[in-house]
Motif scaffolding. Structure first.
Motif, mmCIF file in Angstrom:
data_model
loop_
_atom_site.group_PDB
_atom_site.id
_atom_site.type_symbol
_atom_site.label_atom_id
_atom_site.label_comp_id
_atom_site.label_asym_id
_atom_site.label_seq_id
_atom_site.Cartn_x
_atom_site.Cartn_y
_atom_site.Cartn_z
ATOM 1 N N TYR A 158 -4.478 -14.614 -7.799
ATOM 2 C CA TYR A 158 -4.815 -13.840 -8.998
ATOM 3 C C TYR A 158 -4.756 -14.714 -10.257
ATOM 4 C CZ TYR A 158 0.320 -13.365 -9.582
ATOM 5 O OH TYR A 158 1.668 -13.600 -9.720
ATOM 6 N N GLN A 181 -2.916 -10.735 -3.226
ATOM 7 C CA GLN A 181 -3.153 -10.512 -4.647
ATOM 8 C C GLN A 181 -4.373 -11.306 -5.106
ATOM 9 O OE1 GLN A 181 -0.056 -9.725 -7.291
ATOM 10 N NE2 GLN A 181 1.574 -9.871 -5.793
ATOM 11 N N SER A 183 -6.308 -10.060 -7.826
ATOM 12 C CA SER A 183 -6.653 -9.446 -9.108
ATOM 13 C C SER A 183 -6.930 -10.490 -10.188
ATOM 14 C CB SER A 183 -5.524 -8.518 -9.558
ATOM 15 O OG SER A 183 -4.303 -9.224 -9.607
ATOM 16 N N GLU A 204 2.174 -4.919 -1.943
ATOM 17 C CA GLU A 204 1.390 -5.698 -2.890
ATOM 18 C C GLU A 204 -0.025 -6.025 -2.396
ATOM 19 O OE1 GLU A 204 2.393 -6.282 -5.914
ATOM 20 O OE2 GLU A 204 4.513 -5.800 -5.766
ATOM 21 N N ASN A 206 -3.411 -6.028 -4.337
ATOM 22 C CA ASN A 206 -3.964 -5.849 -5.678
ATOM 23 C C ASN A 206 -5.332 -6.500 -5.828
ATOM 24 O OD1 ASN A 206 -1.771 -4.393 -6.835
ATOM 25 N ND2 ASN A 206 -0.602 -6.297 -6.988
ATOM 26 N N TYR A 208 -7.200 -5.370 -8.731
ATOM 27 C CA TYR A 208 -7.594 -4.856 -10.044
ATOM 28 C C TYR A 208 -8.190 -5.954 -10.937
ATOM 29 C CZ TYR A 208 -3.107 -6.738 -11.801
ATOM 30 O OH TYR A 208 -2.053 -7.553 -12.134
ATOM 31 N N GLN A 229 2.676 -0.505 -3.880
ATOM 32 C CA GLN A 229 1.601 -0.897 -4.776
ATOM 33 C C GLN A 229 0.285 -1.374 -4.161
ATOM 34 O OE1 GLN A 229 2.701 -3.674 -7.856
ATOM 35 N NE2 GLN A 229 0.797 -3.377 -8.947
ATOM 36 N N TYR A 230 -0.685 -0.469 -4.241
ATOM 37 C CA TYR A 230 -2.097 -0.830 -4.125
ATOM 38 C C TYR A 230 -2.668 -0.724 -5.538
ATOM 39 C CZ TYR A 230 -1.766 1.219 0.650
ATOM 40 O OH TYR A 230 -1.430 1.564 1.927
ATOM 41 N N SER A 231 -3.629 -1.524 -5.866
ATOM 42 C CA SER A 231 -4.324 -1.312 -7.130
ATOM 43 C C SER A 231 -5.757 -1.810 -7.033
ATOM 44 C CB SER A 231 -3.607 -2.011 -8.287
ATOM 45 O OG SER A 231 -4.266 -1.717 -9.505
#
Length: 252
Positions: A158, A181, A183, A204, A206, A208, A229-231
């Motif tokens: 990310y 991750q 994002s 985790e 992510n 986004y 946490q998913y996003s």
């Protein structure tokens, strides 16, 4: 021409070393040469002499394993870990880094590394942790990324400038349990349905702040082990949420 010959020589030395007893003195000498030359490429390419914050022992000895080079961990004359996070690395990653085939941890996060991620890094099939977050990497994520199917604890890229589609081969990293991750990049296109294969992922995930389009694939509902946490926020996803989303206990 010289650099190509040098690259082939290092590759040849790695192959020879892997096929002969590790206890042979000539083999140990060959291994040391390879470790030194590959890490020298990393040092020079990322401006070690000019900008690294810590560089204790680097290039001061011919054996990075016996002399405890900063950020380098070895086992039986093999480099198994490189951890140079937040050490002011800049410049590009050398392709020769992919020759350290017994590497299990590669952490170059929080630096200023630029240009693309060399596909040769996908030869590091023993990696269990892969951290490159908060650099200035760009270009597409190599489709060969699926070869890193041993990664278990971190796949964190990310905060870079990656573009293009997320390779479907990401779904081959089926042993990943924590920290996927991706994002804060510029990935685009549809989310691959193969992300539903990451069924042991528990925390985790992510995506986004990218530019993903299309609908959320129904296969995301297969990630039922997630506890934290998913996003998918701040993308350009459209359409109705798949009914399978109800299998997830946490979603942001």
């Amino acid at each position: 021409m010289f650099s190509r010959i040098h690259f082939l020589w290092v590759l040849f030395s790695q192959l020879i070393y892997s096929s002969i007893s590790q206890d042979h003195p000539k083999v140990r000498k060959l291994a040391l040469l390879s470790n030194f030359e590959i890490l020298k490429e990393l040092y020079v390419a990322t401006n070690g002499q000019e900008v690294w914050n810590s560089r204790s022992q680097w290039l001061e000895t011919s054996d990075p394993c016996s002399a405890s080079w900063y950020g380098v961990t070895c086992s039986s004359a093999h480099v198994i870990s490189i951890s140079l996070g937040a050490n002011y690395l800049s410049g590009s990653l050398p392709t020769q880094l992919g020759l350290l085939t017994l590497l299990t941890n590669l952490n170059l996060a929080q630096n200023s590394i630029t240009n693309s991620l060399p596909s040769q890094l996908c030869q590091l099939t023993r990696l269990t942790s892969f951290s490159f977050f908060f650099n200035i990497l760009s270009g597409s994520l190599p489709s060969e990324i699926g070869l890193l199917d041993g990664i278990a604890t971190d796949f964190t890229i990310y905060g870079n400038s990656f573009i293009g589609s997320l390779p479907s081969q990401i779904g081959l990293i089926t042993g990943l349990k924590t920290n996927l991750q991706l994002s804060q990049n510029s990935f685009s296109g549809s989310l691959p349905s193969q992300i539903g294969r990451l069924t042991v992922l528990i925390s985790e995930f992510n995506l986004y702040s990218n530019m993903f389009t299309g609908s959320l694939p129904s296969q995301v509902g297969e990630l039922t082990g997630m506890t934290r946490q998913y996003s998918f926020s701040n993308n350009n996803l459209i359409g109705s949420l798949p009914s399978q989303i109800g299998r997830l206990s946490i979603l942001t």
